[in-house]
Design a protein around this motif. Structure first.
Motif, short mmCIF file in Angstrom:
data_model
loop_
_atom_site.label_atom_id
_atom_site.label_comp_id
_atom_site.label_asym_id
_atom_site.label_seq_id
_atom_site.Cartn_x
_atom_site.Cartn_y
_atom_site.Cartn_z
N HIS A 21 0.83 -1.20 0.00
CA HIS A 21 0.00 0.00 0.00
C HIS A 21 0.87 1.25 0.00
O HIS A 21 1.80 1.40 0.79
N GLY A 22 0.55 2.18 -0.92
CA GLY A 22 1.37 3.37 -1.08
C GLY A 22 1.38 4.26 0.14
O GLY A 22 2.42 4.81 0.52
N GLY A 23 0.21 4.46 0.78
CA GLY A 23 0.17 5.29 1.98
C GLY A 23 0.96 4.69 3.12
O GLY A 23 1.63 5.40 3.88
N LEU A 24 0.89 3.37 3.27
CA LEU A 24 1.67 2.70 4.30
C LEU A 24 3.16 2.84 4.03
O LEU A 24 3.95 3.08 4.95
N THR A 25 3.55 2.71 2.77
CA THR A 25 4.97 2.87 2.42
C THR A 25 5.48 4.25 2.79
O THR A 25 6.54 4.40 3.41
N LEU A 26 4.72 5.30 2.42
CA LEU A 26 5.14 6.65 2.78
C LEU A 26 5.15 6.84 4.29
O LEU A 26 6.05 7.49 4.84
N ALA A 27 4.16 6.29 4.98
CA ALA A 27 4.11 6.43 6.44
C ALA A 27 5.35 5.80 7.09
O ALA A 27 5.94 6.36 8.01
N LEU A 28 5.75 4.62 6.61
CA LEU A 28 6.93 3.95 7.16
C LEU A 28 8.20 4.74 6.84
O LEU A 28 9.08 4.90 7.71
N LEU A 29 8.33 5.23 5.62
CA LEU A 29 9.50 6.03 5.27
C LEU A 29 9.54 7.32 6.09
O LEU A 29 10.61 7.75 6.54
N THR A 30 8.38 7.93 6.30
CA THR A 30 8.32 9.16 7.10
C THR A 30 8.71 8.89 8.54
O THR A 30 9.44 9.68 9.17
N ALA A 31 8.24 7.76 9.09
CA ALA A 31 8.61 7.39 10.45
C ALA A 31 10.12 7.19 10.56
O ALA A 31 10.76 7.61 11.54
N ALA A 32 10.70 6.54 9.56
CA ALA A 32 12.14 6.32 9.58
C ALA A 32 12.91 7.63 9.48
O ALA A 32 13.91 7.84 10.18
N MET A 33 12.44 8.54 8.65
CA MET A 33 13.09 9.84 8.55
C MET A 33 12.94 10.62 9.85
O MET A 33 13.87 11.30 10.31
N GLY A 34 11.76 10.51 10.47
CA GLY A 34 11.53 11.22 11.72
C GLY A 34 12.41 10.76 12.86
O GLY A 34 12.68 11.53 13.80
N GLU A 35 12.87 9.51 12.81
CA GLU A 35 13.76 9.01 13.85
C GLU A 35 15.09 9.77 13.86
O GLU A 35 15.80 9.77 14.87
N GLN A 36 15.41 10.43 12.75
CA GLN A 36 16.64 11.22 12.68
C GLN A 36 16.39 12.70 12.91
O GLN A 36 17.30 13.52 12.76
N ALA A 37 15.16 13.05 13.29
CA ALA A 37 14.82 14.43 13.63
C ALA A 37 14.05 14.43 14.95
O ALA A 37 12.89 14.86 14.99
N PRO A 38 14.65 13.91 16.03
CA PRO A 38 13.92 13.77 17.30
C PRO A 38 13.43 15.11 17.84
O PRO A 38 14.15 16.11 17.81
N GLY A 39 12.17 15.11 18.30
CA GLY A 39 11.59 16.31 18.88
C GLY A 39 10.98 17.27 17.87
O GLY A 39 10.26 18.19 18.26
N ALA A 40 11.24 17.07 16.59
CA ALA A 40 10.69 17.95 15.57
C ALA A 40 9.34 17.42 15.08
O ALA A 40 9.07 16.23 15.17
N LEU A 41 8.52 18.30 14.57
CA LEU A 41 7.19 17.94 14.09
C LEU A 41 7.18 17.86 12.57
O LEU A 41 7.76 18.71 11.89
N LEU A 42 6.51 16.84 12.03
CA LEU A 42 6.40 16.70 10.60
C LEU A 42 5.59 17.85 10.01
O LEU A 42 4.50 18.15 10.47
N GLN A 43 6.15 18.48 8.99
CA GLN A 43 5.46 19.55 8.28
C GLN A 43 4.97 19.12 6.91
O GLN A 43 3.92 19.56 6.45
N SER A 44 5.74 18.25 6.26
CA SER A 44 5.35 17.80 4.92
C SER A 44 6.14 16.55 4.58
O SER A 44 7.31 16.41 4.95
N SER A 45 5.48 15.62 3.87
CA SER A 45 6.15 14.41 3.43
C SER A 45 5.64 14.04 2.04
O SER A 45 4.43 14.08 1.78
N THR A 46 6.56 13.70 1.16
CA THR A 46 6.21 13.41 -0.23
C THR A 46 6.88 12.12 -0.68
O THR A 46 8.05 11.86 -0.35
N ALA A 47 6.14 11.30 -1.41
CA ALA A 47 6.68 10.08 -2.00
C ALA A 47 6.49 10.12 -3.51
O ALA A 47 5.48 10.63 -4.00
N ARG A 48 7.45 9.57 -4.22
CA ARG A 48 7.35 9.37 -5.66
C ARG A 48 7.48 7.87 -5.91
O ARG A 48 8.48 7.26 -5.53
#
Length: 271
Positions: A37-64
């Protein structure tokens, strides 16, 4: 104890609560149309990226999306820019065949200012329990068994209607947790393409690019139910589609917005 569905398979929300490892295999029960599922894939990638930005809030996430994922994949994350105000990261879902999905996300430090909030108003709709259940055949979209969809209004996918839009309540069935940013990304991709409402043939309309931006009301979310309104902003005769999606909670708080670039594949029968 890790929650599972009644059939023993790991539920999607579990994957989004656990740390994202270098290797991910969601299983075929979490496939969308033709692959993971495309939304699940982006959600997982976003979670992984967020692990390297602790304490920051997601503002935008894009998948191609370059090609479907038909099994496990490797998650790769690299920083693009890191500062006191914002951090930008890149993520990729790869297999031995190469890059299947590449993503980017922007995270911002929690602000303390009190600027005026501007957000779209929620449409007047019945409560979820007053709307009919809309079931997506699991043989087409396996992950649909993890979601409950309650259709709002007369528009339905592939019903040959006059408006290229869909409105529905949606939630994950595994628990009663309100959405966070990662669940919101998943649920934002939970409906059929809005363009399908004006079609009668079940032609594939895959996503090429998907962007999600959380709204000011997401931090106040208390219900698992999310109201989605998806509409085709414009569509060309060549099949390229610009779709916009908004999400609200039952109390009317705007939870976020999304945008999808889609492409109709196949040819209509009368061509």
């Amino acid at each position: 104890m890790i929650p599972t569905r009644t059939d023993g398979a790991v539920a999607p929300g579990v994957l989004l609560r656990e740390p994202v490892g270098a290797l991910v295999d969601p299983g075929e029960h979490l496939w969308g149309f033709g692959g993971v599922h495309g939304g699940l894939t982006l959600a997982l990638l976003t979670a992984a990226m967020g692990e390297q930005a602790p304490g920051a809030l997601l503002q935008s996430s894009t998948a191609r999306y370059h090609r479907p994922l038909h099994g496990g994949f490797r998650v790769e994350v690299s920083p693009v820019r890191s500062g006191r105000t914002l951090s930008s990261l890149a993520g990729r879902a790869t297999t031995e065949q190469g890059v299947h999905v590449d993503a980017s996300a922007t995270f911002g430090s929690p602000g303390r200012d009190s600027w005026p909030v501007v957000s779209p108003a929620a449409p007047a709709v019945p409560r979820p329990e007053d709307c009919e259940v809309f079931t997506i055949p699991p043989e087409f979209v396996a992950i649909s068994t993890s979601m409950e969809i309650r259709a709002v209004g007369p528009d339905r996918p592939y019903a040959g209607g006059t408006e290229a839009e869909l409105t529905a309540w949606i939630r994950l069935v595994e628990d009663s947790e309100p959405p966070d940013a990662h669940r919101l990304i998943l649920l934002m991709d939970g409906l059929a393409p809005s363009y399908s409402a004006v079609l009668r043939e079940m032609l594939p309309i895959p996503t090429v690019e998907f962007t999600v931006r959380p709204g000011a009301g997401l931090a106040r979310a208390e219900s698992p139910w999310v109201l989605l309104h998806a509409r085709t902003h414009q569509a060309g005769a060549d099949g390229w589609i610009d779709e916009r999606i908004d999400a609200w909670g039952p109390g009317g708080d705007h939870l976020g917005s999304a945008r999808q670039l889609r492409l109709v594949t196949g040819r209509p029968r009368d061509v």
